[in-house]
Motif scaffolding. Structure first.
Motif, PDB file in Angstrom:
ATOM      1  N   LEU A 155       0.831  -1.209   0.000  1.00  0.00           N
ATOM      2  CA  LEU A 155       0.000   0.000   0.000  1.00  0.00           C
ATOM      3  C   LEU A 155       0.867   1.261   0.000  1.00  0.00           C
ATOM      4  O   LEU A 155       0.662   2.174  -0.814  1.00  0.00           O
ATOM      5  CB  LEU A 155      -0.916  -0.005   1.220  1.00  0.00           C
ATOM      6  CG  LEU A 155      -1.856   1.196   1.369  1.00  0.00           C
ATOM      7  CD1 LEU A 155      -2.872   1.230   0.246  1.00  0.00           C
ATOM      8  CD2 LEU A 155      -2.551   1.158   2.722  1.00  0.00           C
ATOM      9  N   LEU A 156       1.859   1.315   0.903  1.00  0.00           N
ATOM     10  CA  LEU A 156       2.690   2.512   0.997  1.00  0.00           C
ATOM     11  C   LEU A 156       3.583   2.672  -0.228  1.00  0.00           C
ATOM     12  O   LEU A 156       3.878   3.801  -0.639  1.00  0.00           O
ATOM     13  CB  LEU A 156       3.537   2.457   2.272  1.00  0.00           C
ATOM     14  CG  LEU A 156       2.750   2.508   3.587  1.00  0.00           C
ATOM     15  CD1 LEU A 156       3.706   2.522   4.774  1.00  0.00           C
ATOM     16  CD2 LEU A 156       1.827   3.718   3.640  1.00  0.00           C
ATOM     17  N   ALA A 157       4.010   1.554  -0.821  1.00  0.00           N
ATOM     18  CA  ALA A 157       4.815   1.643  -2.047  1.00  0.00           C
ATOM     19  C   ALA A 157       4.006   2.294  -3.167  1.00  0.00           C
ATOM     20  O   ALA A 157       4.546   3.056  -3.974  1.00  0.00           O
ATOM     21  CB  ALA A 157       5.297   0.260  -2.469  1.00  0.00           C
ATOM     22  N   GLY A 158       2.713   2.003  -3.214  1.00  0.00           N
ATOM     23  CA  GLY A 158       1.853   2.635  -4.213  1.00  0.00           C
ATOM     24  C   GLY A 158       1.746   4.128  -4.001  1.00  0.00           C
ATOM     25  O   GLY A 158       1.796   4.916  -4.954  1.00  0.00           O
ATOM     26  N   TYR A 159       1.624   4.542  -2.722  1.00  0.00           N
ATOM     27  CA  TYR A 159       1.568   5.972  -2.426  1.00  0.00           C
ATOM     28  C   TYR A 159       2.894   6.646  -2.775  1.00  0.00           C
ATOM     29  O   TYR A 159       2.915   7.788  -3.260  1.00  0.00           O
ATOM     30  CB  TYR A 159       1.248   6.199  -0.950  1.00  0.00           C
ATOM     31  CG  TYR A 159      -0.118   5.721  -0.516  1.00  0.00           C
ATOM     32  CD1 TYR A 159      -1.172   5.658  -1.423  1.00  0.00           C
ATOM     33  CD2 TYR A 159      -0.363   5.334   0.796  1.00  0.00           C
ATOM     34  CE1 TYR A 159      -2.430   5.221  -1.030  1.00  0.00           C
ATOM     35  CE2 TYR A 159      -1.615   4.901   1.204  1.00  0.00           C
ATOM     36  CZ  TYR A 159      -2.644   4.844   0.287  1.00  0.00           C
ATOM     37  OH  TYR A 159      -3.880   4.412   0.678  1.00  0.00           O
ATOM     38  N   ALA A 160       4.006   5.940  -2.499  1.00  0.00           N
ATOM     39  CA  ALA A 160       5.325   6.504  -2.813  1.00  0.00           C
ATOM     40  C   ALA A 160       5.520   6.631  -4.317  1.00  0.00           C
ATOM     41  O   ALA A 160       6.052   7.638  -4.802  1.00  0.00           O
ATOM     42  CB  ALA A 160       6.421   5.630  -2.203  1.00  0.00           C
ATOM     43  N   THR A 187       6.403  14.236   1.284  1.00  0.00           N
ATOM     44  CA  THR A 187       6.010  13.333   0.213  1.00  0.00           C
ATOM     45  C   THR A 187       6.629  11.967   0.472  1.00  0.00           C
ATOM     46  O   THR A 187       7.818  11.890   0.815  1.00  0.00           O
ATOM     47  CB  THR A 187       6.505  13.855  -1.159  1.00  0.00           C
ATOM     48  OG1 THR A 187       5.974  15.167  -1.385  1.00  0.00           O
ATOM     49  CG2 THR A 187       6.052  12.929  -2.286  1.00  0.00           C
ATOM     50  N   LEU A 188       5.841  10.917   0.356  1.00  0.00           N
ATOM     51  CA  LEU A 188       6.395   9.569   0.487  1.00  0.00           C
ATOM     52  C   LEU A 188       7.242   9.291  -0.749  1.00  0.00           C
ATOM     53  O   LEU A 188       6.796   9.510  -1.879  1.00  0.00           O
ATOM     54  CB  LEU A 188       5.282   8.536   0.621  1.00  0.00           C
ATOM     55  CG  LEU A 188       4.288   8.754   1.771  1.00  0.00           C
ATOM     56  CD1 LEU A 188       3.392   7.526   1.915  1.00  0.00           C
ATOM     57  CD2 LEU A 188       4.991   9.065   3.084  1.00  0.00           C
ATOM     58  N   LEU A 189       8.470   8.800  -0.536  1.00  0.00           N
ATOM     59  CA  LEU A 189       9.412   8.626  -1.637  1.00  0.00           C
ATOM     60  C   LEU A 189       9.658   7.169  -2.013  1.00  0.00           C
ATOM     61  O   LEU A 189       9.765   6.839  -3.193  1.00  0.00           O
ATOM     62  CB  LEU A 189      10.760   9.279  -1.278  1.00  0.00           C
ATOM     63  CG  LEU A 189      10.726  10.788  -1.029  1.00  0.00           C
ATOM     64  CD1 LEU A 189      12.100  11.273  -0.583  1.00  0.00           C
ATOM     65  CD2 LEU A 189      10.273  11.531  -2.269  1.00  0.00           C
ATOM     66  N   ASP A 190       9.764   6.277  -1.001  1.00  0.00           N
ATOM     67  CA  ASP A 190      10.141   4.901  -1.325  1.00  0.00           C
ATOM     68  C   ASP A 190       9.858   3.982  -0.147  1.00  0.00           C
ATOM     69  O   ASP A 190       9.922   4.409   1.016  1.00  0.00           O
ATOM     70  CB  ASP A 190      11.631   4.842  -1.684  1.00  0.00           C
ATOM     71  CG  ASP A 190      12.041   3.502  -2.289  1.00  0.00           C
ATOM     72  OD1 ASP A 190      11.179   2.862  -2.938  1.00  0.00           O
ATOM     73  OD2 ASP A 190      13.202   3.093  -2.110  1.00  0.00           O
ATOM     74  N   VAL A 191       9.553   2.739  -0.450  1.00  0.00           N
ATOM     75  CA  VAL A 191       9.452   1.685   0.551  1.00  0.00           C
ATOM     76  C   VAL A 191      10.598   0.722   0.298  1.00  0.00           C
ATOM     77  O   VAL A 191      10.685   0.119  -0.777  1.00  0.00           O
ATOM     78  CB  VAL A 191       8.100   0.945   0.481  1.00  0.00           C
ATOM     79  CG1 VAL A 191       8.127  -0.298   1.371  1.00  0.00           C
ATOM     80  CG2 VAL A 191       6.970   1.863   0.906  1.00  0.00           C
ATOM     81  N   GLN A 192      11.485   0.592   1.261  1.00  0.00           N
ATOM     82  CA  GLN A 192      12.635  -0.298   1.153  1.00  0.00           C
ATOM     83  C   GLN A 192      12.325  -1.562   1.945  1.00  0.00           C
ATOM     84  O   GLN A 192      12.539  -1.622   3.157  1.00  0.00           O
ATOM     85  CB  GLN A 192      13.893   0.412   1.649  1.00  0.00           C
ATOM     86  CG  GLN A 192      14.208   1.667   0.822  1.00  0.00           C
ATOM     87  CD  GLN A 192      15.360   2.488   1.356  1.00  0.00           C
ATOM     88  OE1 GLN A 192      15.752   2.375   2.520  1.00  0.00           O
ATOM     89  NE2 GLN A 192      15.926   3.340   0.503  1.00  0.00           N
ATOM     90  N   VAL A 193      11.776  -2.537   1.230  1.00  0.00           N
ATOM     91  CA  VAL A 193      11.265  -3.742   1.877  1.00  0.00           C
ATOM     92  C   VAL A 193      12.368  -4.490   2.611  1.00  0.00           C
ATOM     93  O   VAL A 193      12.150  -4.998   3.724  1.00  0.00           O
ATOM     94  CB  VAL A 193      10.589  -4.664   0.839  1.00  0.00           C
ATOM     95  CG1 VAL A 193      10.085  -5.927   1.508  1.00  0.00           C
ATOM     96  CG2 VAL A 193       9.427  -3.933   0.162  1.00  0.00           C
TER      97      VAL A 193
END
Length: 246
Positions: A27-32, A52-58
């Motif tokens: 979900l957050l990766a989509g927003y980023a 601004t959300l920039l990236d999700v580093q799993v």
């Protein structure tokens, strides 16, 4: 800050929570990816800035977001123990919390990062929007406790799905899941009351800015007729319109 932004974790219904590592990261990766704007609140909600959300580093289980344009704000958020994000991607209210913030880099520039949250709250239906009710001449809810005692409390907020109440003390016997029959209240300017039963969804202790301690109680309507839902929606619209013109 909207009413939704000010809701505590205890006030939020489980049905609105998206939890689990993979669903939250997705979900957050989509927003980023969409570079969705969010506000980030810290220092017990006393400070905030837009980001601004920039990236999700799993692999590192963290969320990267943009710094503030203020170096002082960046310094203060790095000292915060907890932060809360809120936004409205696609017009849908979303919020989540995380712990301490760290400095990082993203695409060659300075950025900030937090651990991925345990869950994200997303209100998926417009009708669950809640609005604070007026403090002067408040709505008063009446109900019967299981022991026959009368419950008479002022409303704090309302939606077509439920009502939030303020109480100086937690009523004896009140518990989550308790069904209160024979509830009723009157909307301003209407002579016909709304009658329904309600389920206790949550309650938590709250401290006002003046230091007064009281309880917030959330009730979910159980059998409210559609016509009465429409009456509440009209009432909410009237409040919103009045505040916009004020």
């Amino acid at each position: 800050m909207s009413q939704f932004d000010q809701m505590s974790d205890a006030e939020i219904d489980d049905r609105f929570r998206i939890s689990g590592g993979k669903p939250v990261a997705f979900l957050l990766a989509g927003y980023a990816k969409a570079r969705e704007p969010f506000s980030v609140h810290f220092l017990h909600g006393e400070e905030m800035f837009l980001t601004t959300l920039l990236d999700v580093q799993v692999d590192q289980k963290r969320l990267v977001f943009d710094c503030s344009g203020s170096q002082e704000a960046n310094r203060r958020i790095l000292a915060a123990e907890k932060v809360r994000f809120s936004g409205r991607p696609g017009g849908v209210p979303v919020q989540f919390s995380s712990g301490a913030v760290s400095e990082t880099t993203f695409e060659g520039g300075k950025a900030l990062a937090v651990a991925l949250p345990e869950y994200v709250v997303r209100l998926q239906r417009r009708e669950y929007f809640r609005i604070e009710t007026p403090r002067v001449n408040p709505l008063i809810l009446f109900a019967r406790m299981p022991d026959g005692g009368l419950l008479k409390l002022p409303a704090h907020d309302i939606s077509v799905s439920g009502i939030g109440l303020d109480a100086p003390e937690l009523p004896a016997g009140l518990e989550v899941g308790l069904v209160l029959p024979n509830c009723h209240f009157a909307l301003p300017g209407e002579s016909r009351e709304l009658f329904f039963s309600a389920t206790v969804r949550n309650f938590h202790q709250h401290t006002s800015r003046s230091g007064a301690v009281f309880w917030r109680i959330g009730l979910q309507f159980r059998d409210l007729p559609l016509g009465d839902e429409n009456r509440i929606q009209r009432y909410i619209t009237q409040i919103e319109r009045g505040r916009q013109l004020a």
